[in-house]
Design a protein around this motif. Sequence first.
Motif: not given
Length: 163
Positions: A91-114
Amino acid sequence: MTGRSGWGVVAAYCADPGLDPGFAQDLMDAVDARGLELPWGSSYFDATPPEGEHVVTLVPATLQQLHPSPSGTGFGLASLDPEARRAAIGLVRRARDAVEGLTAACGAVGAVQLPSAPRSDLARLDEHRAALTESLVEIGQWDWCGARIVVEHWDSAAGTAPH
């Protein structure tokens, strides 16, 4: 990082961008927020949130995976059940992949809360600590596109619900 100089992030669980695409930006502007707390798997990952420094949380996605189980054996990064722990890492790996896409689309992701999960078995705390450590070492080796990893500690052995 973005040029926003706001004070923090605003939880955006109820702000569905599909219903009103401008609401999230208006909310950030109204309280001078740097970003939004975005629940992974939400419609924010189908639409592009406003530019900002967002926090991606896996709390709702983890809650959806929790099922009544003997203490220490359920879904989670601190699980003593190897399959349940691997599922949480997946689940965390799939979220990491989404973070990569989100970062490319709208700027920084400052943190990921697990969330750590599941609640610990008091008699096996050292095993839970080792399982959580092993999970975090693996997750920490991935490219998080500059996002910090933060852990919400849910694997307490006390009480009747994850916390």
